[in-house]
Design a protein around this motif. Structure first.
Motif, mmCIF file in Angstrom:
data_model
loop_
_atom_site.group_PDB
_atom_site.id
_atom_site.type_symbol
_atom_site.label_atom_id
_atom_site.label_comp_id
_atom_site.label_asym_id
_atom_site.label_seq_id
_atom_site.Cartn_x
_atom_site.Cartn_y
_atom_site.Cartn_z
ATOM 1 N N TRP A 162 9.101 -2.220 -4.250
ATOM 2 C CA TRP A 162 8.862 -1.053 -3.407
ATOM 3 C C TRP A 162 9.627 -1.123 -2.087
ATOM 4 C CZ3 TRP A 162 6.829 3.403 -4.838
ATOM 5 C CH2 TRP A 162 6.098 3.441 -6.035
ATOM 6 N N GLU A 163 10.542 -2.031 -1.961
ATOM 7 C CA GLU A 163 11.286 -2.175 -0.706
ATOM 8 C C GLU A 163 11.998 -0.869 -0.342
ATOM 9 O OE1 GLU A 163 14.721 -4.960 1.415
ATOM 10 O OE2 GLU A 163 14.143 -5.301 -0.675
ATOM 11 N N GLY A 164 11.704 -0.378 0.859
ATOM 12 C CA GLY A 164 12.316 0.843 1.355
ATOM 13 C C GLY A 164 11.834 2.112 0.704
ATOM 14 N N ARG A 165 10.767 2.026 -0.090
ATOM 15 C CA ARG A 165 10.345 3.187 -0.890
ATOM 16 C C ARG A 165 8.970 3.726 -0.525
ATOM 17 N NH1 ARG A 165 10.201 1.400 -6.742
ATOM 18 N NH2 ARG A 165 9.853 3.645 -7.079
ATOM 19 N N VAL A 166 8.199 3.028 0.306
ATOM 20 C CA VAL A 166 6.836 3.474 0.618
ATOM 21 C C VAL A 166 6.645 3.535 2.128
ATOM 22 C CG1 VAL A 166 5.916 1.114 0.426
ATOM 23 C CG2 VAL A 166 4.368 3.076 0.236
ATOM 24 N N ALA A 167 6.149 4.673 2.608
ATOM 25 C CA ALA A 167 5.938 4.896 4.042
ATOM 26 C C ALA A 167 4.464 4.728 4.397
ATOM 27 C CB ALA A 167 6.418 6.288 4.447
ATOM 28 N N PHE A 168 4.214 4.277 5.602
ATOM 29 C CA PHE A 168 2.850 4.178 6.119
ATOM 30 C C PHE A 168 2.908 4.144 7.637
ATOM 31 C CE2 PHE A 168 4.454 -0.058 5.841
ATOM 32 C CZ PHE A 168 3.799 -0.835 6.781
ATOM 33 N N SER A 169 1.762 4.387 8.272
ATOM 34 C CA SER A 169 1.682 4.437 9.736
ATOM 35 C C SER A 169 0.676 3.401 10.219
ATOM 36 C CB SER A 169 1.264 5.835 10.200
ATOM 37 O OG SER A 169 1.168 5.887 11.614
ATOM 38 N N PRO A 170 1.123 2.189 10.548
ATOM 39 C CA PRO A 170 0.189 1.103 10.855
ATOM 40 C C PRO A 170 -0.540 1.216 12.184
ATOM 41 C CG PRO A 170 2.442 0.381 11.192
ATOM 42 C CD PRO A 170 2.521 1.736 10.556
ATOM 43 N N THR A 171 -0.021 2.012 13.122
ATOM 44 C CA THR A 171 -0.642 2.054 14.445
ATOM 45 C C THR A 171 -1.869 2.955 14.511
ATOM 46 O OG1 THR A 171 0.884 3.816 15.121
ATOM 47 C CG2 THR A 171 1.537 1.546 15.595
ATOM 48 N N GLY A 172 -2.087 3.782 13.509
ATOM 49 C CA GLY A 172 -3.213 4.703 13.536
ATOM 50 C C GLY A 172 -4.501 4.085 13.036
ATOM 51 N N ALA A 173 -5.628 4.603 13.528
ATOM 52 C CA ALA A 173 -6.936 4.109 13.096
ATOM 53 C C ALA A 173 -7.167 4.350 11.612
ATOM 54 C CB ALA A 173 -8.041 4.773 13.915
ATOM 55 N N ASP A 174 -6.530 5.386 11.051
ATOM 56 C CA ASP A 174 -6.698 5.670 9.623
ATOM 57 C C ASP A 174 -6.219 4.497 8.780
ATOM 58 O OD1 ASP A 174 -7.676 8.129 10.302
ATOM 59 O OD2 ASP A 174 -5.986 9.287 9.530
ATOM 60 N N PHE A 175 -4.986 4.058 9.003
ATOM 61 C CA PHE A 175 -4.460 2.965 8.203
ATOM 62 C C PHE A 175 -5.219 1.670 8.476
ATOM 63 C CE2 PHE A 175 -1.563 -0.529 7.220
ATOM 64 C CZ PHE A 175 -1.217 -0.205 5.919
ATOM 65 N N GLN A 176 -5.602 1.455 9.718
ATOM 66 C CA GLN A 176 -6.339 0.234 10.051
ATOM 67 C C GLN A 176 -7.695 0.198 9.349
ATOM 68 O OE1 GLN A 176 -6.192 -0.391 14.363
ATOM 69 N NE2 GLN A 176 -4.078 0.334 14.366
ATOM 70 N N ALA A 177 -8.304 1.362 9.120
ATOM 71 C CA ALA A 177 -9.556 1.406 8.358
ATOM 72 C C ALA A 177 -9.301 1.008 6.908
ATOM 73 C CB ALA A 177 -10.178 2.799 8.435
ATOM 74 N N ILE A 178 -8.166 1.437 6.354
ATOM 75 C CA ILE A 178 -7.813 1.041 4.994
ATOM 76 C C ILE A 178 -7.631 -0.470 4.922
ATOM 77 C CG2 ILE A 178 -6.055 1.233 3.189
ATOM 78 C CD1 ILE A 178 -5.545 4.116 4.237
#
Length: 342
Positions: A162-178
């Motif tokens: 999945w290198e370079g193929r999946v996006a995410f936003s680590p700084t948001g509380a949403d991702f941190q809850a995941i």
């Protein structure tokens, strides 16, 4: 439990949150005089601005809303302690509730406030309750991917393929809850490995809206977010979702995690009766249905409320069993920082 030394470490975040609260949007008579109820709100501002007038009309109470972000407001409440002007705290994600609860700042909720909410969304000590839920999903570009191409587990996105193929936003509380759910379900070492894989292979973007836009534009094949971003865009105009679809993980995978929005009453509140009336109203059928019919498209937790039928039905989701009171925000922050994501 949150320790006293850790409280000292949170003071910098609390100072930032103080600025957020000072500049917050106020409603009711908060601008004109002393309100009947002060709510620190970290749920979506638009949603609360939409439903609070309904409560004010029904109850005759004046409400002051102070808007901010999950962890900032939780740290602010810890810093303020018994001197906080807040009566009620609302969050997008439950880890922020745990920060406040672990400091002993919530009062036990009355039976009426939790009677309509399934018990798995209420901590055993009854100090707060869930009132809305968001399902973790993977968005995928329909021009480069099919449903069959999607991984069986959220954890697979950390693999080199999945290198370079999946996006995410680590700084948001949403991702941190995941991440907090992965930590609870898989343990510290597995979570560390997963985060290191995402840091090496994933594409970091600003927020979940950009995750969706990146997937739709074909800049990445997939993205990690919550369900409602895609459904909202489809309902509005489809501009950022017309070349994408949602993949719901099943079989109690961490990728099927339901993040719970929480509501709690501060033990220091001088308006306990009004606060109890509000939380009871919030979990009641009328308010839950109003939120279900709002722009938000989040899942109501009261079974008597029904969401837009175009959204995947709540009873078709296959979320893992997670103790909502055990999700550890501070440890998640430490692990994500260690992985270079924060």
């Amino acid at each position: 439990m949150t320790t006293r030394p850790r409280r000292a470490a949170l003071r910098a975040s609390a100072a930032l949150a103080a600025t957020v609260l000072t500049a917050s949007t106020l409603s009711g008579c908060g601008l004109l005089g002393s309100p009947d109820l002060v709510i620190y709100n970290a749920q979506h501002e638009q949603l609360l601005d939409e439903i609070i007038p309904l409560f004010e009309e029904e109850s005759g109470l004046d409400v002051e809303l102070r808007h901010g972000k999950d962890l900032e407001m939780a740290h602010q409440l810890v810093e303020e302690g018994e001197d906080s002007p807040a009566d009620v705290f609302l969050t997008e994600n439950s880890p922020a509730m745990s920060i406040v609860d672990n400091d002993g700042l919530f009062a036990e909720l009355p039976n009426d406030a939790i009677a309509t909410i399934p018990e798995q969304y209420v901590p055993a000590d009854r100090t707060w309750t869930g009132f809305l839920a968001r399902s973790t999903v993977a968005m995928y570009n329909t021009e480069s991917m099919t449903e069959a191409d999607m991984p069986a587990s959220l954890l697979d996105f950390a693999e080199p393929e999945w290198e370079g193929r999946v996006a995410f936003s680590p700084t948001g509380a949403d991702f941190q809850a995941i991440v907090s759910a992965v930590l609870e379900l898989e343990g510290e070492e597995a979570t560390r490995t997963w985060l290191e894989g995402l840091a090496a292979n994933g594409v970091i973007v600003q927020n979940n809206l950009v995750v969706m836009q990146s997937v739709d534009a074909g800049e990445v094949d997939a993205g990690i977010a919550y369900h409602y971003y895609w459904y909202r865009d489809r309902q509005e105009n489809g501009t950022d979702s017309d070349s994408s679809a949602l993949h719901f993980f099943g079989d109690q995978d961490p990728g099927a995690f339901l993040s719970i929005s929480g509501a709690g009453i501060l033990a220091s509140s001088e308006h306990q009766e009004a606060a109890e009336e509000f939380v009871t109203w919030l979990t009641g059928t009328d308010a839950q249905q109003a939120m279900a019919e709002s722009y938000a498209l989040e899942y109501p937790l009261n079974p008597d409320a029904t969401l837009n039928p175009e959204v995947k039905p709540f009873d078709e989701l296959e979320p893992p069993q997670v103790d909502v009171s055990s999700l550890n925000g501070p440890q998640v922050t430490e692990l994500m920082t260690e992985a270079g994501l924060l």
